[in-house]
Scaffold this active site. Sequence first.
Site, short mmCIF file in Angstrom:
data_model
loop_
_atom_site.label_atom_id
_atom_site.label_comp_id
_atom_site.label_asym_id
_atom_site.label_seq_id
_atom_site.Cartn_x
_atom_site.Cartn_y
_atom_site.Cartn_z
N SER A 94 0.83 -1.21 0.00
CA SER A 94 0.00 0.00 0.00
C SER A 94 0.87 1.25 0.00
CB SER A 94 -0.91 0.03 1.22
OG SER A 94 -1.60 1.27 1.26
N LYS B 211 -4.47 -6.90 3.09
CA LYS B 211 -4.44 -5.77 2.15
C LYS B 211 -5.85 -5.46 1.65
CE LYS B 211 -3.11 -2.45 -0.50
NZ LYS B 211 -3.50 -2.43 -1.84
N HIS C 49 -7.60 -3.67 4.36
CA HIS C 49 -7.01 -2.32 4.37
C HIS C 49 -7.74 -1.45 3.34
CE1 HIS C 49 -4.36 0.48 2.21
NE2 HIS C 49 -3.60 0.61 3.28
N ASN C 50 -7.96 -1.99 2.16
CA ASN C 50 -8.65 -1.22 1.12
C ASN C 50 -10.12 -0.99 1.48
OD1 ASN C 50 -6.20 -1.58 -0.15
ND2 ASN C 50 -7.10 -1.89 -2.16
N GLU D 122 -10.12 1.77 3.74
CA GLU D 122 -9.79 2.95 2.91
C GLU D 122 -11.06 3.50 2.22
OE1 GLU D 122 -6.39 2.18 0.24
OE2 GLU D 122 -7.66 2.91 -1.39
#
Length: 468
Positions: free
Chosen positions: A128, A182, A185-186, A189
Site C-alpha cells: 500500500s 491488504k 485495508h482497502n 480505505e
Amino acid sequence: MKADVGVVGLAVMGQNLALNIARNGYAVAVYNRTAERTKKFIEERVKAEKIIPSYDIEHFVASIERPRKIILMVKAGTPVDEMIEELLPHLEKGDLLVDAGNSHYADTNRRLEKLSHHGILYLGMGVSGGEYGALHGPSIMPGGSLEAYRMLQDVLTKIAAKTEDGPCCTYVGNSSAGHFVKMVHNGIEYAIMQSIAEIYDIMRKILRMSTSEIGQVFEEWNKGELSSFLVEITYKIMEYMDEETGKPLVELILDTAEQKGTGKWTAQAALDLGVPTPSLNVAVFARTISHFKEHRRELSRVFGEKSRVTSDKSLIKDLEKSLLLTMFLSFSQGLWLIHEASKAYNYNIDLPEVLRIWKGGCIIRARLLNYLGAILKENPENINLLASNNAMDFVKEKLSSALKVSSIARESGLPTPVLNSSIDYLFSLTEENLPANLIQAQRDFFGAHTFERVDKEGTFHVEWQKLE
Ligand code: NBP
C-alpha cells in the site's frame, strides 16, 4: 552481474518498486510484457541504479541469482496466472515468486497450492502507498510460508516505510493472509474516503464554505488527532487549481467514483464470514450509486429542491469529531473481520502488528492507529476495539457531535451513509435487546425455522395460525 531480485510488470507500481529496491543497494532485473514500456523506463527513469532490463522471459530469469526471488507487479486477475505460466518452465525448485498486486485471497490460495507442487515458494503480498509509497517506502503485507518470507525479509524491510516503531513490513501470516489483510485495508480505505467526502459535502452545501476554506479546515485537522494520509491529500486536493479555468480542479471532476474490486471483496468476505462491517459495505454502495449520474439527475428533478438546514461554523468542531468516530469505527470493523478470517483460515495474524505496519507508507496511515494499537495491546482479545472503557469513552465523547451532524444532513436531504451506518453499528453492538426476537418469530411463522427462548433451553416451533 546477476540481479538479487527480479520485478515483472513495469506500470506505475512496478517501476517505482524496482527503483526503490535498487536505491537500497540491490541489483534488480526487470521485465514487462510490452517491451516498449521497459525501454521507456530504462531511458527515462533509470540513472545510476543497478537495473538489468530483459526483453524475453528466459533471459530475465537467467539474469537473477539463484534461488531466484521474483516480484510480480502486474494487473490482478488472469495476468498473474499468465505470468506464472510463462515463468514456471524457467524456474527451479526453491525459487520464490511474490505476487505484490491486489489479488483476491482465494486466487492466492489456489496459486500457492499449484506452485507448491512444483517446489516453488510463493508469497501473496499486499503493498500500500500508491506510486509514491512504492518508490519512497510502502507498507508491505506479505503472507505465505515463513520460509518464503525469510528469503526476501531483508529486501522488504529495507524498502518499506519506517516509523518510530520500525519498518512497515511484517510477516502477516499463513497462506493468503497478506492479500486478505491488504484487501481489508482497502475496505477501510473506502470507508474513510467516503466519510471524508460526506464531511466535505456538508461543508460545501450546508456551511456554504468555498473549496479553499474547506482545504484550510482539513489542513488544520491534519495537525491534530485526525492527522492521516487521506486528510492530508484532501487539503492538497482542495488547493489544486485547474490551469485552464483557474478554478479548483475538484469542482470540475465528475461525481462518479470508480472501483477496482477490493472494497467489494471486503464486503463479500464479511458477509461470508458473518462479520458486521456495515460502514465498509455502504462505502462500496456509495460508489455504486454515484455511477448512476443520469438517473440521479433525473430523480433530483422529480424529487424537487431540498431545503438545506443552515448552520454556523461552530459545526466544524462537530464535523471533526464525527470524522474521528467514523474512522475509529471503520478500523474497528476491519480489524474484527481480519480477526475472524484469521481464525477461520488459520492465518495466525497478529492484529497489533497489522496496526503497526499501517502506521507508515500506506493510504490508511493515521495518527489514530497509535491509539488503536494501545487499546489492542492492553487487551488483545478486544478484537473490535470497543470492549474497553477507554475506547468507549473515546467513542461516546464523539457521539453527540456525530448525531448532530447526521441529523443536520438528514434534515437537509444529504446522504451520509458511512456516518449513519457507523452510528447504527455502535448502537446495535451496545444494545442488549435487539428486535431480532420478532425476526425469529416471523421466520418461524412463515417457514417453521424455529426459535430459542429466553426463559428455557431448547429449540421451539409453534403453529402461529391454523393451517386449513
Ligand atoms: P496495472 O494494474 O495497471 O497493471 C499493468 C501491468 O500489468 C503492466 O505491466 C501490464 O503489462 C501488465 N499486464 C497486463 Br495489464 N496483462 C498482463 C498479462 N496478461 N501478462 C503480463 N503482464 C500483464 O498496474 P499498477 O497500477 O502498477 O498495479 C500493479 C498491481 O499493484 C495491481 O495488482 C494493482 O491492483 C496493485 N496496486 C496498485 C496501486 C496503485 O496505486 N496503482 C496501489 C497498490 C496496489 P503491459 O505493459 O504489457 O500492458
